[in-house]
Design an enzyme around this catalytic site. Structure first.
Site, PDB file in Angstrom:
ATOM      1  N   ARG A  25       0.829  -1.216   0.000  1.00  0.00           N
ATOM      2  CA  ARG A  25       0.000   0.000   0.000  1.00  0.00           C
ATOM      3  C   ARG A  25       0.863   1.266   0.000  1.00  0.00           C
ATOM      4  O   ARG A  25       0.491   2.283   0.591  1.00  0.00           O
ATOM      5  CB  ARG A  25      -0.968  -0.001   1.195  1.00  0.00           C
ATOM      6  N   ARG A  29      -2.571   7.464   0.992  1.00  0.00           N
ATOM      7  CA  ARG A  29      -2.963   8.612   1.804  1.00  0.00           C
ATOM      8  C   ARG A  29      -1.883   9.247   2.661  1.00  0.00           C
ATOM      9  O   ARG A  29      -2.056  10.367   3.125  1.00  0.00           O
ATOM     10  CB  ARG A  29      -4.134   8.217   2.704  1.00  0.00           C
ATOM     11  N   ARG A  38      -5.788  13.203  -5.364  1.00  0.00           N
ATOM     12  CA  ARG A  38      -7.033  12.549  -4.947  1.00  0.00           C
ATOM     13  C   ARG A  38      -8.147  13.582  -4.755  1.00  0.00           C
ATOM     14  O   ARG A  38      -9.301  13.316  -5.074  1.00  0.00           O
ATOM     15  CB  ARG A  38      -6.759  11.780  -3.636  1.00  0.00           C
ATOM     16  N   ASP A  75      -7.577  -1.331  -6.902  1.00  0.00           N
ATOM     17  CA  ASP A  75      -8.058  -1.914  -5.649  1.00  0.00           C
ATOM     18  C   ASP A  75      -8.511  -3.343  -5.921  1.00  0.00           C
ATOM     19  O   ASP A  75      -8.845  -3.690  -7.059  1.00  0.00           O
ATOM     20  CB  ASP A  75      -9.214  -1.092  -5.061  1.00  0.00           C
ATOM     21  N   TYR A 151     -15.871  -9.270   1.220  1.00  0.00           N
ATOM     22  CA  TYR A 151     -16.489  -7.953   0.996  1.00  0.00           C
ATOM     23  C   TYR A 151     -17.780  -8.086   0.180  1.00  0.00           C
ATOM     24  O   TYR A 151     -18.749  -7.362   0.410  1.00  0.00           O
ATOM     25  CB  TYR A 151     -15.515  -7.021   0.249  1.00  0.00           C
TER      26      TYR A 151
HETATM   27  O1  1CP Z   1       0.150   0.923  -2.962  1.00  0.00           O
HETATM   28  C1  1CP Z   1      -1.081   0.948  -3.100  1.00  0.00           C
HETATM   29  O2  1CP Z   1      -1.841   1.583  -2.332  1.00  0.00           O
HETATM   30  C2  1CP Z   1      -1.608   0.163  -4.254  1.00  0.00           C
HETATM   31  C3  1CP Z   1      -3.039   0.170  -4.444  1.00  0.00           C
HETATM   32  C4  1CP Z   1      -3.937  -0.637  -3.511  1.00  0.00           C
HETATM   33  C5  1CP Z   1      -3.873  -1.997  -3.138  1.00  0.00           C
HETATM   34  C6  1CP Z   1      -2.786  -2.994  -3.455  1.00  0.00           C
HETATM   35  C7  1CP Z   1      -5.099  -0.094  -2.915  1.00  0.00           C
HETATM   36  C8  1CP Z   1      -5.513   1.315  -3.026  1.00  0.00           C
HETATM   37  N1  1CP Z   1      -5.787  -1.114  -2.306  1.00  0.00           N
HETATM   38  C9  1CP Z   1      -5.048  -2.280  -2.400  1.00  0.00           C
HETATM   39  C10 1CP Z   1      -5.387  -3.624  -1.885  1.00  0.00           C
HETATM   40  C11 1CP Z   1      -6.526  -3.794  -0.950  1.00  0.00           C
HETATM   41  N2  1CP Z   1      -7.718  -3.121  -0.922  1.00  0.00           N
HETATM   42  C12 1CP Z   1      -6.568  -4.806   0.028  1.00  0.00           C
HETATM   43  C13 1CP Z   1      -5.503  -5.869   0.242  1.00  0.00           C
HETATM   44  C14 1CP Z   1      -4.291  -5.355   0.930  1.00  0.00           C
HETATM   45  C15 1CP Z   1      -4.444  -4.915   2.354  1.00  0.00           C
HETATM   46  O3  1CP Z   1      -4.925  -5.695   3.190  1.00  0.00           O
HETATM   47  O4  1CP Z   1      -4.044  -3.779   2.651  1.00  0.00           O
HETATM   48  C16 1CP Z   1      -7.793  -4.701   0.711  1.00  0.00           C
HETATM   49  C17 1CP Z   1      -8.290  -5.553   1.854  1.00  0.00           C
HETATM   50  C18 1CP Z   1      -8.518  -3.624   0.106  1.00  0.00           C
HETATM   51  C19 1CP Z   1      -9.903  -3.173   0.438  1.00  0.00           C
HETATM   52  C20 1CP Z   1      -9.943  -1.728   0.703  1.00  0.00           C
HETATM   53  N3  1CP Z   1      -9.908  -0.773  -0.265  1.00  0.00           N
HETATM   54  C21 1CP Z   1      -9.947  -1.073   1.950  1.00  0.00           C
HETATM   55  C22 1CP Z   1      -9.934  -1.744   3.324  1.00  0.00           C
HETATM   56  C23 1CP Z   1     -11.296  -1.828   3.903  1.00  0.00           C
HETATM   57  C24 1CP Z   1     -11.292  -2.607   5.196  1.00  0.00           C
HETATM   58  O5  1CP Z   1     -11.875  -3.693   5.245  1.00  0.00           O
HETATM   59  O6  1CP Z   1     -10.716  -2.112   6.177  1.00  0.00           O
HETATM   60  C25 1CP Z   1      -9.961   0.315   1.717  1.00  0.00           C
HETATM   61  C26 1CP Z   1     -10.004   1.441   2.711  1.00  0.00           C
HETATM   62  C27 1CP Z   1      -9.923   0.481   0.298  1.00  0.00           C
HETATM   63  C28 1CP Z   1      -9.837   1.768  -0.451  1.00  0.00           C
HETATM   64  C29 1CP Z   1      -8.468   2.076  -0.949  1.00  0.00           C
HETATM   65  N4  1CP Z   1      -7.757   1.251  -1.810  1.00  0.00           N
HETATM   66  C30 1CP Z   1      -6.544   1.829  -2.103  1.00  0.00           C
HETATM   67  C31 1CP Z   1      -6.492   3.098  -1.400  1.00  0.00           C
HETATM   68  C32 1CP Z   1      -5.374   4.092  -1.481  1.00  0.00           C
HETATM   69  C33 1CP Z   1      -7.706   3.224  -0.689  1.00  0.00           C
HETATM   70  C34 1CP Z   1      -8.137   4.421   0.139  1.00  0.00           C
HETATM   71  C35 1CP Z   1      -9.067   5.253  -0.666  1.00  0.00           C
HETATM   72  C36 1CP Z   1      -8.921   6.725  -0.456  1.00  0.00           C
HETATM   73  O7  1CP Z   1      -8.086   7.363  -1.119  1.00  0.00           O
HETATM   74  O8  1CP Z   1      -9.679   7.244   0.358  1.00  0.00           O
END
Ligand code: 1CP
Length: 345
Positions: A25, A29, A38, A75, A151
């Site tokens: 990740r 943010r 963003r 994502d 999810y």
């Molecule tokens: O480096 C990077 O950030 C690459 C992009 C990336 C990746 C690899 C994002 C962007 N999401 C993910 C994978 C992801 N998404 C996972 C698996 C990895 C992990 O466990 O961290 C999971 C479970 C998600 C689901 C997800 N998407 C969540 C978690 C929800 C929860 O259950 O707590 C969230 C908050 C998101 C949104 C998201 N995805 C990515 C970002 C930067 C964000 C935040 C959105 C924003 O800008 O507000």
């Protein structure tokens, strides 16, 4: 001949004194340059599906910290979206989906998974490839079927994935069908990412740790193994990393069973134990506590050194044990990269 990308060399089994480093990740943010972009686009999915923007945020952390890899900005929930499920991201509240709470709801999903619905992502990969230096690897990814299904069934993130666990106990045939559809979609999605230019693939099974052993076998091991085998059959030269969070004492067995090139260790696993119990043919990735990176200082330095030392002599990719936290000070990330590259462990 030495591979010019350190990450790929390690995934081929080379143990290096200075491990390559990237962070799960890493785009997102905690970076002001991310927040600035963003703020200009309303919805998170639109942000993911705009190639110029997604490519830029993929590259931002590599430029700032000189990481050895970029990870595609997207994502794991784009697959349910491409399957026809309603998906949105509410700021501060996380993902929201139209929950699949009974077997009949599976009929809401499209019969056929059309990978080209995700065409903007492949264009993002092509753009990143055009700008990434040769020494850096580009990592494509997907969520593992169990984590994505958790999810899809709950309609949101939950602390214990109870809705999906209950659904799987009550309706095993319907859940098996959902998992099978996710396996198929994930394989074509990953193959298409590779065709667009991804050098490495990572499969994220973030919520594997909550499952009882029989369920773990059915919904984590078998589907992830099938994805690894299917990708390998068509693209044998592209390394695959699996992140099975919460695998605990099952990690060495998984390293053998899944057939992946690397196992990403979560924070709870003792890296010295993992190195002693996993074959040298499987690289180990990890596993700094994301909170140690938030804390910084002595605690951070000590943990970095102990991980580097524990995995010295084993093919190792330095990473976190889970994703970087939004409140992480940027200076701590800089310090981490410097310390790993100074080779003090
Ligand atoms: O480096 C990077 O950030 C690459 C992009 C990336 C990746 C690899 C994002 C962007 N999401 C993910 C994978 C992801 N998404 C996972 C698996 C990895 C992990 O466990 O961290 C999971 C479970 C998600 C689901 C997800 N998407 C969540 C978690 C929800 C929860 O259950 O707590 C969230 C908050 C998101 C949104 C998201 N995805 C990515 C970002 C930067 C964000 C935040 C959105 C924003 O800008 O507000």
């Amino acid at each position: 001949m030495q591979n010019e990308k350190p990450l790929i060399a390690v995934l081929r089994g080379e143990a290096r004194d200075i491990p390559p480093i990237w962070l799960m990740r890493q785009a997102g943010r905690y970076l002001p340059e991310y927040r600035e972009l963003r703020g200009k686009i309303g919805s998170f999915l639109e942000f993911c599906y705009t190639p110029a923007v997604a490519a830029e945020v993929t590259l931002q952390p590599v430029r700032r910290f000189d990481f050895d890899a970029a990870i595609l900005f997207s994502d794991i929930l784009v697959i349910p979206h491409a399957l026809g499920q309603e998906v949105s991201f509410e700021s501060g509240a996380g993902p929201r989906l139209e929950a699949i709470s009974e077997p009949a709801h599976l009929s809401r999903l499209r019969e056929h998974f059309d990978v080209e619905r995700l065409a903007p992502t492949f264009e993002t990969i092509e753009r990143v490839k055009g700008e990434l230096p040769n020494s850096k690897a580009l990592i494509g990814f997907c969520g593992a079927p169990w984590t994505v299904a958790s999810y899809m069934v709950a309609g949101r993130g939950t602390s214990d994935q109870a809705p999906a666990r209950l659904f799987a106990y009550r309706f095993p045939a319907a859940f098996a069908e959902l998992i099978a559809r996710l396996v198929e979609a994930s394989v074509s999605y990953l193959l298409r990412q590779i065709e667009a230019g991804a050098d490495v693939i990572q499969i994220f099974d973030t919520w594997a740790g909550v499952l009882a052993p029989t369920e773990f076998e059915k919904w984590v091991c078998a589907p992830v193994k099938k994805i690894v085998e299917s990708v390998r059959a068509k693209k044998p030269d592209v390394p695959v990393i699996t992140f099975v969070r919460g695998a605990g004492g099952r990690a060495p067995a998984l390293a053998r069973l899944l057939g992946a090139d690397a196992l990403s260790l979560d924070t709870s696993i003792d890296p010295a134990w993992a190195a002693a119990n996993c074959s040298n043919k499987v690289a180990l990735q990890g596993n700094l506590d994301p909170l140690a990176l938030v804390a910084g200082g002595e605690a951070l330095d000590r943990q970095i050194d102990s991980i580097v030392l524990a995995l010295r002599g084993h093919p190792h990719i330095f990473n976190l044990g889970h994703g970087i936290l939004p409140e992480t000070p940027i200076g701590h990330v800089t310090r981490l990269v410097e310390r790993v590259r100074a080779g003090r462990g």
